[in-house]
Write an enzyme that holds these catalytic residues in place. Structure first.
Site, PDB file in Angstrom:
ATOM      1  N   CYS A  36     -50.198 -28.324 -12.281  1.00  0.00           N
ATOM      2  CA  CYS A  36     -51.354 -29.207 -11.871  1.00  0.00           C
ATOM      3  C   CYS A  36     -51.233 -30.514 -11.882  1.00  0.00           C
ATOM      4  CB  CYS A  36     -52.705 -28.417 -12.718  1.00  0.00           C
ATOM      5  SG  CYS A  36     -52.642 -26.912 -12.657  1.00  0.00           S
ATOM      6  N   ARG A  80     -49.174 -30.732  -6.474  1.00  0.00           N
ATOM      7  CA  ARG A  80     -48.818 -30.209  -7.573  1.00  0.00           C
ATOM      8  C   ARG A  80     -49.766 -28.794  -7.616  1.00  0.00           C
ATOM      9  NH1 ARG A  80     -47.384 -32.268 -12.494  1.00  0.00           N
ATOM     10  NH2 ARG A  80     -46.184 -34.345 -12.035  1.00  0.00           N
ATOM     11  N   TRP A 120     -52.863 -25.244  -9.481  1.00  0.00           N
ATOM     12  CA  TRP A 120     -52.120 -24.006  -9.186  1.00  0.00           C
ATOM     13  C   TRP A 120     -52.165 -23.238 -10.225  1.00  0.00           C
ATOM     14  CZ3 TRP A 120     -47.460 -21.467 -10.514  1.00  0.00           C
ATOM     15  CH2 TRP A 120     -46.905 -20.789  -9.588  1.00  0.00           C
ATOM     16  N   ASN A 151     -52.565 -29.454 -17.554  1.00  0.00           N
ATOM     17  CA  ASN A 151     -51.318 -28.978 -16.761  1.00  0.00           C
ATOM     18  C   ASN A 151     -50.390 -28.375 -17.622  1.00  0.00           C
ATOM     19  OD1 ASN A 151     -49.013 -29.054 -14.918  1.00  0.00           O
ATOM     20  ND2 ASN A 151     -48.511 -31.146 -15.459  1.00  0.00           N
ATOM     21  N   GLY A 152     -49.723 -27.089 -17.321  1.00  0.00           N
ATOM     22  CA  GLY A 152     -48.788 -26.559 -18.311  1.00  0.00           C
ATOM     23  C   GLY A 152     -49.427 -25.150 -18.463  1.00  0.00           C
ATOM     24  N   GLU A 156     -31.405 -21.206   3.225  1.00  0.00           N
ATOM     25  CA  GLU A 156     -32.473 -22.030   3.548  1.00  0.00           C
ATOM     26  C   GLU A 156     -33.563 -21.761   4.660  1.00  0.00           C
ATOM     27  OE1 GLU A 156     -34.046 -24.371   2.037  1.00  0.00           O
ATOM     28  OE2 GLU A 156     -34.744 -25.964   3.325  1.00  0.00           O
ATOM     29  N   LYS A 184     -37.576 -21.382   4.514  1.00  0.00           N
ATOM     30  CA  LYS A 184     -38.360 -21.983   5.240  1.00  0.00           C
ATOM     31  C   LYS A 184     -39.634 -21.091   5.959  1.00  0.00           C
ATOM     32  CE  LYS A 184     -38.327 -25.388   4.102  1.00  0.00           C
ATOM     33  NZ  LYS A 184     -37.549 -25.597   3.062  1.00  0.00           N
ATOM     34  N   GLU A 189     -41.684 -19.173   3.569  1.00  0.00           N
ATOM     35  CA  GLU A 189     -42.800 -20.457   2.933  1.00  0.00           C
ATOM     36  C   GLU A 189     -44.192 -20.435   3.897  1.00  0.00           C
ATOM     37  OE1 GLU A 189     -40.751 -23.526   0.259  1.00  0.00           O
ATOM     38  OE2 GLU A 189     -40.227 -23.487   2.132  1.00  0.00           O
ATOM     39  N   HIS A 239     -22.487  -4.355   3.885  1.00  0.00           N
ATOM     40  CA  HIS A 239     -22.545  -3.784   2.643  1.00  0.00           C
ATOM     41  C   HIS A 239     -24.274  -3.434   2.398  1.00  0.00           C
ATOM     42  CE1 HIS A 239     -18.325  -4.641   1.981  1.00  0.00           C
ATOM     43  NE2 HIS A 239     -18.678  -5.797   2.492  1.00  0.00           N
ATOM     44  N   LYS A 258     -45.977 -28.169  -3.895  1.00  0.00           N
ATOM     45  CA  LYS A 258     -44.771 -28.860  -3.778  1.00  0.00           C
ATOM     46  C   LYS A 258     -44.171 -29.216  -4.959  1.00  0.00           C
ATOM     47  CE  LYS A 258     -42.670 -31.728  -1.192  1.00  0.00           C
ATOM     48  NZ  LYS A 258     -41.648 -30.922  -0.515  1.00  0.00           N
TER      49      LYS A 258
HETATM   50  C1  G6P Z   1     -41.161 -25.803  -4.730  1.00  0.00           C
HETATM   51  C2  G6P Z   1     -41.284 -26.421  -3.255  1.00  0.00           C
HETATM   52  C3  G6P Z   1     -39.939 -26.226  -2.634  1.00  0.00           C
HETATM   53  C4  G6P Z   1     -38.824 -27.154  -3.440  1.00  0.00           C
HETATM   54  C5  G6P Z   1     -38.700 -26.742  -4.925  1.00  0.00           C
HETATM   55  C6  G6P Z   1     -37.998 -27.501  -5.976  1.00  0.00           C
HETATM   56  O1  G6P Z   1     -41.016 -24.673  -4.842  1.00  0.00           O
HETATM   57  O2  G6P Z   1     -42.233 -25.683  -2.514  1.00  0.00           O
HETATM   58  O3  G6P Z   1     -40.146 -26.733  -1.328  1.00  0.00           O
HETATM   59  O4  G6P Z   1     -37.581 -26.770  -2.738  1.00  0.00           O
HETATM   60  O5  G6P Z   1     -40.094 -26.483  -5.617  1.00  0.00           O
HETATM   61  O6  G6P Z   1     -38.566 -28.582  -5.737  1.00  0.00           O
HETATM   62  P1  G6P Z   1     -37.771 -29.990  -6.234  1.00  0.00           P
HETATM   63  O7  G6P Z   1     -38.698 -31.222  -6.388  1.00  0.00           O
HETATM   64  O8  G6P Z   1     -37.303 -29.904  -7.848  1.00  0.00           O
HETATM   65  O9  G6P Z   1     -36.682 -30.341  -5.402  1.00  0.00           O
END
Ligand code: G6P
Length: 607
Positions: free
Chosen positions: A2, A27, A74, A98-99, A479, A483, A486, A502, A602
């Site tokens: 958070c 956060r 969060w 936070n934690g 990736e 994306k 997400e 496989h 994020k």
């Molecule tokens: C979260 C974000 C992702 C990101 C990942 C790693 O899951 O939603 O977009 O790739 O964290 O974050 P970082 O800041 O360590 O790259």
């Protein structure tokens, strides 16, 4: 996990607390809340959902008070309800956290056995009651916090407000970040320097286990053993400006479009064009001593690391282990002396990656950090800092940070190859020339936006989507799938193209779009064979390739995305664009919240 802010202010603080939370919404955005002391009582305003909801509550019921704490959440323990929103409070104490308090269950049972009434399912409320109990027993806030902190296991950053001491805030940190800000007659607490940037640039970073008492008379920091300590005040350099979306509908679109510029910006720090050299901003470190490389990261940053593994092994012939950070520490990894650990992180705060960094550092590894936020914990704790210059990334789904990470990692691979005597000046010159082409190639790739938008509808109706690629296109397939998951909430998987037969090929039918990432080049024909195996079973293929690849294999695909011709070294950077754009347009077609998708944050600051 958070974001937290605290202000011991001269004037009412609610508006400024809310502004601080806006900078911390990356956060988490499950709920938010503010507490202040007003006329000898703790007052709170809380709201579930995004910060805008708390803004509405505050507009309807404004909050006075010159000392306050605030939180954006969060959810970890307990659903994202108003009741579970921070600050948690008793009549004497309010607290934001936070934690994760890992021993919260026994502590909770203890409190319940003593007849305490708990209102939420959170671990945080426990701490609030533990501090309250000590105050009710006659201790002052400083002594009360001193008694409670050693009882907490896990990770925490705390900011605590006291009904009977309206001129005091106490902060504490272990495992989660917390900074103290020094203003003009005011002091602040914040999860990071960015949160406090409009209030002050004068910051001190608390060390692990530190706790701090803010009063009108001054600020006192204590270490984990309760010794008074000094922590240097530094200029954070963090920008106080809130970033806007420019002419774009979403931050994600803006950030996708920024890539030619920010990748060029990043490359400028690593390429010496006039001398045809690739360099690193760590001139004194001798890369030739590196025997083995370990890469650790999470999410999109992890996929950047996967691409880098191919590069390091191919160019420098150095063996590379790669792990997702949450697995790394717990599998007893073997790290040779003289090893280099590379952590990759946009935020520089991801808890799992940070824990891996500390673990490897304790084992004697040299730590290089590829990070985007220069004030972050990882940037400060690494031995070697390799910054990306992507600028603030706001969209939760990472885009421009990824391509900038790849640019830095390519530069690192070239330098490692040079140090190992595996790259001639001519080869280095060629690499400089290829990397220098990237910004223009990214621009070219963005030119496919309309075509991608036009075909997004076909993917938006799918329930499952597969992404295939080989070599460095395999991490891109992962990736692309990440994306899409997400931001559009469509189930998607990335596979190494050769692995399809496989198992995953059993999933293929006419309802499953298969996105094939296959630039023409040495692996093209093999990937196309796998693609044909899919088509033979009625699979609907979208081929992302260049003109040559599409001419050779585009027939029978439901759509093709024609990319500029890119050298294999830079192809993973350039081909990131179509997978980002595809996910973006599918999400827009589905009407999801592109920049703040459900359940995500994020920066993930809990393990
Ligand atoms: C979260 C974000 C992702 C990101 C990942 C790693 O899951 O939603 O977009 O790739 O964290 O974050 P970082 O800041 O360590 O790259």
């Amino acid at each position: 996990m958070c974001g937290i802010v605290g202000i011991l202010g001269k004037d009412d603080v609610a508006d400024r607390l809310l502004d601080g939370l806006k900078r911390l919404e990356y956060r988490g955005y499950d709920s938010a809340g503010i507490a202040t002391v007003v006329d000898g009582a703790i007052e709170r305003r809380r709201a579930s959902g995004k910060l805008v909801n708390l803004g509405k509550v505050l507009a309807a019921e404004p909050l006075a008070g010159v000392t306050g704490i605030a939180h954006t959440r969060w959810a970890t323990h307990g659903g994202p309800t108003t009741n579970n929103a921070h600050p948690h409070a008793t009549d004497r104490v309010a607290l934001v956290h936070n934690g994760i308090i890992e021993n919260f269950k026994p502590l909770r049972e203890e409190l319940l056995a003593r007849g305490r009434k708990l209102e939420s399912q959170t671990d945080t409320e426990i701490v609030c009651h533990l501090v309250s109990e000590q105050i009710e027993a006659g201790l002052d806030p400083v002594e009360a916090v001193k008694v409670v902190l050693p009882r907490l296991h896990g990770a925490f950053a705390l900011a605590i407000l006291f009904r009977d001491h309206p001129d005091m805030l106490i902060g504490a940190r272990l495992g989660s970040p917390l900074v103290v800000g020094y203003g003009d007659g005011e002091t602040y607490l914040g999860s990071d320097a960015l949160a406090l940037a409009p209030l002050t640039q004068r910051i001190s970073y608390l060390d692990e286990g530190d706790w701090v008492v803010l009063t009108r008379g001054g600020t006192q920091v204590y270490d984990q053993a309760n010794n008074p300590v000094e922590r240097a005040i530094v200029n954070s350099g963090a920008s106080g400006q809130l970033i806007d979306k420019g002419n774009h509908r979403h931050f994600m679109a803006k950030e996708i479009y920024e890539q030619p510029i920010v990748v060029a910006q990043t490359l400028r720090a690593y390429l010496q064009r006039l001398e045809d050299k690739v360099t690193l901003p760590i001139p004194d470190f001798d890369l030739s001593v590196i025997k083995r490389v370990t890469i650790v990261a999470c999410g999109t940053s992890y996929y950047a690391g996967m691409v880098a593994k191919y590069w390091f092994e191919q160019f420098a012939r150095v063996a590379v282990d790669i792990d997702v950070a949450s697995e790394f520490r717990y599998r007893a990894p073997v790290m040779e002396d003289g090893g280099l650990m590379i952590v990759i992180s946009q935020s520089g705060e991801t808890a799992d990656t940070l824990a891996a960094l500390r673990h490897a550092k304790a084992e004697g590894q040299t730590i290089a950090a590829v990070v985007n936020v220069p004030t972050s914990t990882m940037a400060r704790e690494a031995d070697l800092l390799l910054p990306t210059h992507a600028g603030p990334e706001i969209g939760v789904a990472s885009t421009k940070a990824f391509t900038c990470q790849l640019a830095v990692l390519a530069a690192l691979a070239a330098n490692l190859a040079k140090a190992k005597g595996r790259m001639t000046p001519e080869e280095e010159k060629a690499i400089v020339a290829h990397l220098a082409e990237v910004p223009a190639a990214l621009n070219d790739a963005l030119g496919r936006d309309e075509a991608i938008e036009a075909m997004a509808g076909a993917v938006a109706v799918a329930r499952d989507v597969l992404y295939l690629g080989r070599g460095t296109d395999y991490p891109l397939a992962l990736e692309g799938a990440l994306k899409l998951k997400e931001i559009s909430y469509i189930h998607a998987e990335g596979y190494a193209a050769g692995e399809m037969k496989h198992g995953p090929i059993a999933l293929i039918d006419e309802h499953v779009p298969v996105i094939v990432i296959a630039p023409s080049g040495p692996l093209f024909e093999k990937t196309v064979s796998n693609m044909q195996e899919v088509q033979a079973r009625g699979g609907k293929v979208v081929l992302i390739s260049d003109a040559e690849g599409i001419a050779a294999a585009g027939e029978g695909c439901i759509a093709t995305i024609e990319m500029p011709k890119a050298h294999p070294l830079i192809a993973p950077i350039v081909y990131a664009v179509p997978v980002q754009l595809l996910a973006y347009h599918v999400a827009v077609a589905k009407g999801t919240d592109v920049d703040q998708p459900r359940n995500l944050a994020k920066s993930v600051t809990v393990e």
